[in-house]
Design an enzyme around this catalytic site. Sequence first.
Site, PDB file in Angstrom:
ATOM      1  N   LYS A 108      80.980  -3.824  13.171  1.00  0.00           N
ATOM      2  CA  LYS A 108      81.718  -3.144  14.245  1.00  0.00           C
ATOM      3  C   LYS A 108      82.103  -1.736  13.791  1.00  0.00           C
ATOM      4  CE  LYS A 108      85.728  -3.927  17.319  1.00  0.00           C
ATOM      5  NZ  LYS A 108      86.843  -4.838  17.656  1.00  0.00           N
ATOM      6  N   SER A 122      87.336  -6.215  22.537  1.00  0.00           N
ATOM      7  CA  SER A 122      86.718  -4.940  22.221  1.00  0.00           C
ATOM      8  C   SER A 122      85.438  -5.072  21.393  1.00  0.00           C
ATOM      9  CB  SER A 122      87.724  -4.069  21.454  1.00  0.00           C
ATOM     10  OG  SER A 122      88.040  -4.666  20.195  1.00  0.00           O
ATOM     11  N   SER A 166      90.098  -9.911  20.834  1.00  0.00           N
ATOM     12  CA  SER A 166      88.872  -9.100  20.817  1.00  0.00           C
ATOM     13  C   SER A 166      87.690  -9.697  20.061  1.00  0.00           C
ATOM     14  CB  SER A 166      89.168  -7.706  20.259  1.00  0.00           C
ATOM     15  OG  SER A 166      89.877  -6.949  21.198  1.00  0.00           O
TER      16      SER A 166
END
Length: 495
Positions: A78, A158, A182
């Site tokens: 990420k 997210s 998330s």
Amino acid sequence: MGALNKLTISDARDKLRAGEVSAVELTEACLAAIEGAGALNAFVHNTPEIATEQARAADARLKAGDAPSMCGIPIGVKDLFCTKGVPSQAASGILNGFLPEYESTVTRQLFEAGGIMLGKLNMDEFAMGSSNETSVYGNVVNPWRRGNDDTPLTPGGSSGGSASAVAADLCLAALGTDTGGSIRQPAAFVGITGLKPTYGRVSRWGIVAFASSLDQAGPMCKSVRDCAIMLQAMAGHDPMDSTSADLALPDFEAALTGDIRGKTIGIPREYRMDGMPEEIEALWADGRKMLEDAGAKIVDISLPHTKYALPAYYVIAPAEASSNLARYDGVRYGHRAKLAQGDGVTEMYEKTRAEGFGAEVKRRVMVGTYVLSAGFYDAYYNRARKVRALIKKDFEDAFANGVDAILTPATPTSAFGLGEMADADPVQMYLNDVFTVTVNLAGLPGIAVPAGLDKQGLPMGLQLIGRPWDEADLLNTAYALESAAGFVSKPVKWW
């Protein structure tokens, strides 16, 4: 042998150790899959040179017989994790051009265990969002579709890029972070498994901060076993992180017996929300029966302060964000606005932050600054902290009364279309976190497990919440649920 990029971590590990496949071959299969998946917009910074070099090193370790479980496993990272010499932007324009001179603890540990970085993954800007529509790189697209409808769907947020990449077999697993759901919400939206560990189990050092008392990194994988393997490499005490717990790590994979006879699973009555789709309600009932059939005792419990969780979260998280994001000012790194003659340092701050931050980040920074301001601090922030303590106590009371894990839905709906909530009241979007934020507020471990498809053919997930520091037992309960659910569906390739 099928496509190598479709393997799980555990299957790939066995083939790598047996010499049936090399880390270089595995990596090349994933790089080829990434190249053909531009429509998903999951990977935003590809690192094929780093991946190939790491794969060769992994093959050498495998040949020498020095191979931890993650050795030779290609993963996505990420964009919130700082990776040395590789763009780390948190999907924000304000960090454009930022190349860290250091490696986050989590990525360093994974690389030391032989993990291979394929590239950086898309996400909501600064991890603020539930649909991956706030990224400076553009929207991530869910590899799943509603039947024959080609409407692009959200992968959740997210960690949307991580979710989409794992579900589409672009990588064997991915790193995510979870501040209010998330990891778990996107995992449920794309039919994979996502684990948020206990706060303090995994180091936060080198991860771009959103809300420091809530953020926690975790694995997003194709199975519960893979989550156990990856967590083992990620977790552990880090003196660089003052909130990192100095506790011995159990063998998470060895805990996966699937035997949950005698365990007590709590069903919180407050999670029955008005207007919850019948399919989510039915999935929850199915999950309850699966665990009961596996030998667990099911009890109804009360978590009375649940209804205050979302408002408390949306005071605490923006407050911490406004403090953490104050450092992005255009002085030392990242984006700096072009200044007019006569502009001073104040104008530079204002113009840089106005240009660099997206609308959702600005909204949360303003909310956070407001609730921390003189005259409102006690009315909002201090009150939210007191509510947080009550939410934590609700869970402590349940666990003290003999509950081993708590079963809830992971999300209030299946994946929705990109843009469908864009013009809605932002609170509607925030409601996507209704089942997950309590876990972050209480600092507990939680895991989302895919458990079925809705009538549109989209995946739905169930969430299990565990005792603090007891990821081993939580993973075992999730393993039993996964085995009973038998979810094997994959998205039909269209990209």
